[in-house]
Design a protein around this motif. Structure first.
Motif, PDB file in Angstrom:
ATOM      1  N   ALA A 342      52.903  36.648  76.597  1.00 18.84           N
ATOM      2  CA  ALA A 342      53.405  37.162  75.314  1.00 18.84           C
ATOM      3  C   ALA A 342      53.159  36.136  74.204  1.00 18.84           C
ATOM      4  N   GLY A 343      53.410  34.869  74.512  1.00 22.98           N
ATOM      5  CA  GLY A 343      53.206  33.794  73.531  1.00 22.98           C
ATOM      6  C   GLY A 343      51.757  33.690  73.100  1.00 22.98           C
ATOM      7  N   TRP A 344      50.861  33.684  74.071  1.00 15.40           N
ATOM      8  CA  TRP A 344      49.430  33.574  73.741  1.00 15.40           C
ATOM      9  C   TRP A 344      48.938  34.779  72.964  1.00 15.40           C
ATOM     10  N   LEU A 345      49.459  35.951  73.353  1.00 12.66           N
ATOM     11  CA  LEU A 345      49.052  37.162  72.636  1.00 12.66           C
ATOM     12  C   LEU A 345      49.466  37.068  71.163  1.00 12.66           C
ATOM     13  N   ALA A 346      50.748  36.673  70.943  1.00 16.57           N
ATOM     14  CA  ALA A 346      51.240  36.562  69.562  1.00 16.57           C
ATOM     15  C   ALA A 346      50.426  35.521  68.794  1.00 16.57           C
ATOM     16  N   ALA A 347      50.175  34.370  69.431  1.00 19.52           N
ATOM     17  CA  ALA A 347      49.432  33.308  68.741  1.00 19.52           C
ATOM     18  C   ALA A 347      48.015  33.774  68.420  1.00 19.52           C
ATOM     19  N   GLY A 348      47.404  34.481  69.368  1.00 19.08           N
ATOM     20  CA  GLY A 348      46.033  34.954  69.154  1.00 19.08           C
ATOM     21  C   GLY A 348      45.961  35.905  67.958  1.00 19.08           C
ATOM     22  N   ILE A 349      46.898  36.851  67.925  1.00 16.81           N
ATOM     23  CA  ILE A 349      46.888  37.808  66.811  1.00 16.81           C
ATOM     24  C   ILE A 349      47.092  37.069  65.489  1.00 16.81           C
ATOM     25  N   CYS A 350      48.012  36.109  65.494  1.00 17.09           N
ATOM     26  CA  CYS A 350      48.275  35.364  64.249  1.00 17.09           C
ATOM     27  C   CYS A 350      47.056  34.564  63.805  1.00 17.09           C
ATOM     28  N   LEU A 351      46.402  33.948  64.766  1.00 18.88           N
ATOM     29  CA  LEU A 351      45.221  33.152  64.396  1.00 18.88           C
ATOM     30  C   LEU A 351      44.166  34.035  63.743  1.00 18.88           C
ATOM     31  N   ILE A 352      44.008  35.235  64.281  1.00 10.98           N
ATOM     32  CA  ILE A 352      42.999  36.138  63.701  1.00 10.98           C
ATOM     33  C   ILE A 352      43.457  36.636  62.327  1.00 10.98           C
ATOM     34  N   LEU A 353      44.735  37.067  62.264  1.00  9.72           N
ATOM     35  CA  LEU A 353      45.227  37.588  60.978  1.00  9.72           C
ATOM     36  C   LEU A 353      45.187  36.532  59.879  1.00  9.72           C
ATOM     37  N   SER A 354      45.443  35.277  60.266  1.00 12.38           N
ATOM     38  CA  SER A 354      45.517  34.239  59.232  1.00 12.38           C
ATOM     39  C   SER A 354      44.150  33.924  58.631  1.00 12.38           C
ATOM     40  N   LEU A 355      43.107  34.401  59.281  1.00 17.62           N
ATOM     41  CA  LEU A 355      41.781  34.225  58.673  1.00 17.62           C
ATOM     42  C   LEU A 355      41.730  34.896  57.297  1.00 17.62           C
ATOM     43  N   ILE A 356      42.445  36.026  57.186  1.00 20.04           N
ATOM     44  CA  ILE A 356      42.373  36.784  55.920  1.00 20.04           C
ATOM     45  C   ILE A 356      42.940  35.973  54.757  1.00 20.04           C
ATOM     46  N   PRO A 357      44.225  35.528  54.836  1.00 26.48           N
ATOM     47  CA  PRO A 357      44.704  34.734  53.693  1.00 26.48           C
ATOM     48  C   PRO A 357      43.954  33.415  53.528  1.00 26.48           C
ATOM     49  N   ALA A 358      43.581  32.788  54.640  1.00 26.71           N
ATOM     50  CA  ALA A 358      42.919  31.472  54.515  1.00 26.71           C
ATOM     51  C   ALA A 358      41.585  31.602  53.793  1.00 26.71           C
ATOM     52  N   PHE A 359      40.833  32.630  54.146  1.00 26.86           N
ATOM     53  CA  PHE A 359      39.514  32.744  53.514  1.00 26.86           C
ATOM     54  C   PHE A 359      39.568  33.461  52.172  1.00 26.86           C
ATOM     55  N   SER A 360      40.708  34.150  51.943  1.00 31.52           N
ATOM     56  CA  SER A 360      40.771  34.912  50.692  1.00 31.52           C
ATOM     57  C   SER A 360      40.724  34.008  49.475  1.00 31.52           C
ATOM     58  N   THR A 361      41.373  32.814  49.559  1.00 25.39           N
ATOM     59  CA  THR A 361      41.452  31.987  48.353  1.00 25.39           C
ATOM     60  C   THR A 361      40.058  31.567  47.902  1.00 25.39           C
ATOM     61  N   GLN A 362      39.203  31.259  48.875  1.00 29.50           N
ATOM     62  CA  GLN A 362      37.855  30.822  48.499  1.00 29.50           C
ATOM     63  C   GLN A 362      37.034  31.987  47.933  1.00 29.50           C
ATOM     64  N   ILE A 363      37.104  33.117  48.651  1.00 19.40           N
ATOM     65  CA  ILE A 363      36.298  34.260  48.221  1.00 19.40           C
ATOM     66  C   ILE A 363      36.794  34.792  46.880  1.00 19.40           C
ATOM     67  N   MET A 364      38.132  34.909  46.761  1.00 15.20           N
ATOM     68  CA  MET A 364      38.691  35.432  45.518  1.00 15.20           C
ATOM     69  C   MET A 364      38.378  34.521  44.349  1.00 15.20           C
ATOM     70  N   SER A 365      38.497  33.206  44.594  1.00 11.65           N
ATOM     71  CA  SER A 365      38.285  32.310  43.466  1.00 11.65           C
ATOM     72  C   SER A 365      36.826  32.384  43.022  1.00 11.65           C
ATOM     73  N   PHE A 366      35.972  32.732  43.947  1.00 10.96           N
ATOM     74  CA  PHE A 366      34.566  32.897  43.605  1.00 10.96           C
ATOM     75  C   PHE A 366      34.399  34.083  42.638  1.00 10.96           C
ATOM     76  N   PHE A 367      35.156  35.143  42.910  1.00 12.50           N
ATOM     77  CA  PHE A 367      35.037  36.325  42.050  1.00 12.50           C
ATOM     78  C   PHE A 367      35.809  36.203  40.741  1.00 12.50           C
ATOM     79  N   GLU A 368      37.054  35.712  40.858  1.00 12.50           N
ATOM     80  CA  GLU A 368      37.931  35.819  39.691  1.00 12.50           C
ATOM     81  C   GLU A 368      38.176  34.507  38.994  1.00 12.50           C
ATOM     82  N   GLY A 369      37.796  33.427  39.653  1.00 15.86           N
ATOM     83  CA  GLY A 369      38.060  32.129  39.060  1.00 15.86           C
ATOM     84  C   GLY A 369      39.528  31.747  39.140  1.00 15.86           C
ATOM     85  N   GLU A 370      40.300  32.457  39.932  1.00 12.83           N
ATOM     86  CA  GLU A 370      41.676  31.996  40.136  1.00 12.83           C
ATOM     87  C   GLU A 370      42.061  32.243  41.589  1.00 12.83           C
TER      88      GLU A 370
END
Ligand code: TRP
Length: 451
Positions: A342-370
């Motif tokens: 159960a622990g590994w499953l939860a951690a795995g899902i979180c690691l994958i989901l966190s890619l979205i916010p982590a990479f969003s700042t770089q991609i978004m700042s590229f588009f919007e400058g903020e």
């Protein structure tokens, strides 16, 4: 700790409930939500709703856990079946919310780790932390994700080893230190020239600044900061001893959380007005202005390091609470699954989901400058959109599912006269007031979005 064994001391519930209430919600989320909603009137609304809606639901969640002895999915199911309520499936929703919140909570915890290393290195080198440290981090998504992964894996390690109590011992020492540090820093921030303006902004209610979104946002933040609707307190409630008076515990936890949130405003806003010349209105600003403030102090690096270490521990403890909720629900639901899986499953899902916010700042700042972006979007969708509905489910299932005798048994304490007088008000809050306010807030929010 054996699951479902009762806690050894009466204070355990305070430690756990306060531990889950205090975190990034107080220092990172609350200031920018207040900034976005124009200050004083919103703060007043928030305090009012914390006491009239948040507190009754907190008591209900704790009692739900104590009564059923189970974690949220099973508890909601069991009680919901009694009144044949469809809302009993909301327990499941709260586990999903916990998982997704954990994923971006971990990204922000990673930001805190970044500042700990910066302050550590720079204080050793005897220089101050450069003003663009946050910018550098936001433009380096790989670093963000790496820090976030470290955070998630350390949480997993602690959960699997079952050494949360070790962390609690640390927190018992660190929390008073953090309180002292905050008071010292607040004295310092209140000496800044911006203070008059800040106090007016924060405590002089100007109701014309509220928007159609404000009611829902204030409510949603109450749920977030008190950890309601996540199922965490249901799990904790299942460990409470019989001789403990739940409403008293709920009241104290709520008050501590309110005080810390208000203190956070006094710490952060004078600095924001001083450094940025305006209130905080986006999720990253607090990480921009506080480091600059520390750098401007004498021995600021030491203060900065101390502050971010304490903040990290609070965030870490909150993450453990979220993680534990997910793991114990998976464990209760799939009996043969085992804690490790159960622990590994939860951690795995979180690691994958966190890619979205982590990479969003770089991609978004590229588009919007903020750097506003998916973190705020995810946060707003979940916390403003879904969480109030889960809380509504808790209110309705609880009100209809438990008999009056059952509710009274857990609420009224013969030795506490005030519990008699508060009992009918608590029932009213759960059955009518909280559902009414939640629905109104939600409808206004949807209306505002469609308009
Ligand atoms: N209340 C925490 C904070 O203010 C965040 C949080 C939400 C949380 N739900 C939780 C923490 C569940 C532990 C468990 O930062």
């Amino acid at each position: 700790m054996n699951r479902r064994s009762k806690w050894s001391t009466r204070y355990s519930i305070y430690l756990l409930a306060i531990g889950s209430a205090l975190g990034l919600g107080n220092l990172w989320r609350f200031p920018y939500v207040v900034g976005e909603n124009g200050g004083g009137a919103f703060v007043l609304l928030y305090v009012f709703l914390a006491l009239t809606v948040g507190l009754p639901i907190m008591i209900a969640e704790l009692i739900l856990g104590r009564f059923t002895g189970q974690s949220v999915v099973m508890a909601m199911n069991q009680i919901g079946k009694r009144s044949n309520s469809k809302m009993r499936h909301f327990g499941f929703l709260s586990v999903i919310v916990s998982l997704v919140v954990l994923s971006y909570y971990s990204v922000i915890s990673g930001w805190v780790l970044h500042f700990i290393t910066r302050f550590f290195i720079d204080s050793l080198a005897g220089r101050s932390v450069p003003d663009d440290s946050l910018q550098i981090l936001l433009q380096n998504s790989v670093l963000q994700w790496a820090l976030c992964s470290v955070h998630i894996l350390v949480c997993l390690f602690v959960i699997l080893k079952g050494i949360q109590q070790g962390i609690e011992k640390w927190l018992q020492i660190i929390t008073p230190l953090f309180a002292v540090l905050m008071v010292v820093l607040i004295f310092r921030t209140l000496a800044l020239p911006s203070t008059g303006q800040v106090l007016r902004f924060l405590f002089y209610p100007d109701f014309s600044k509220l928007t159609v979104f404000s009611l829902n946002q204030a409510l949603a933040h109450v749920f977030f900061t008190l950890s309601l609707g996540f199922g965490t307190l249901v799990t904790y409630g299942s460990y409470i001893r019989e001789d403990q008076h739940v409403p008293t515990a709920g009241f104290r936890v709520t008050m501590v959380d309110i005080v810390v949130s208000l203190a956070a405003l006094l710490l952060v806003f004078p600095v924001a007005f001083q450094m940025a010349g305006r209130p905080l209105t986006d999720p990253s600003l607090v990480f921009q202005v506080l480091p600059s403030f520390f750098s401007s102090l004498q021995v600021g690096s030491i203060f900065g390091l101390g502050f971010f270490v304490c903040l990290y521990l609070a965030a870490f403890n909150a993450s453990l609470g979220l993680f534990e909720t997910v793991v114990s629900n998976i464990g209760d639901h799939f009996k043969n699954f085992g804690r490790k899986k159960a622990g590994w499953l939860a951690a795995g899902i979180c690691l994958i989901l966190s890619l979205i916010p982590a990479f969003s700042t770089q991609i978004m700042s590229f588009f919007e400058g903020e750097n506003k972006g998916l973190i705020e979007l995810m946060d707003s969708f979940l916390i403003n959109g879904i969480l109030p509905l889960v809380a509504l489910g808790v209110c309705l299932i609880f009100s209809r599912g438990l008999t009056s005798a059952e509710k009274e048994k857990h609420f009224v304490d013969k030795q506490k006269f005030v519990s008699y007088t508060m009992y009918p008000q608590w029932l009213f809050a759960l059955k009518w007031f909280a559902p009414g306010v939640i629905l109104l807030g939600w409808i206004l929010q949807v209306y505002g979005l469609l308009k």
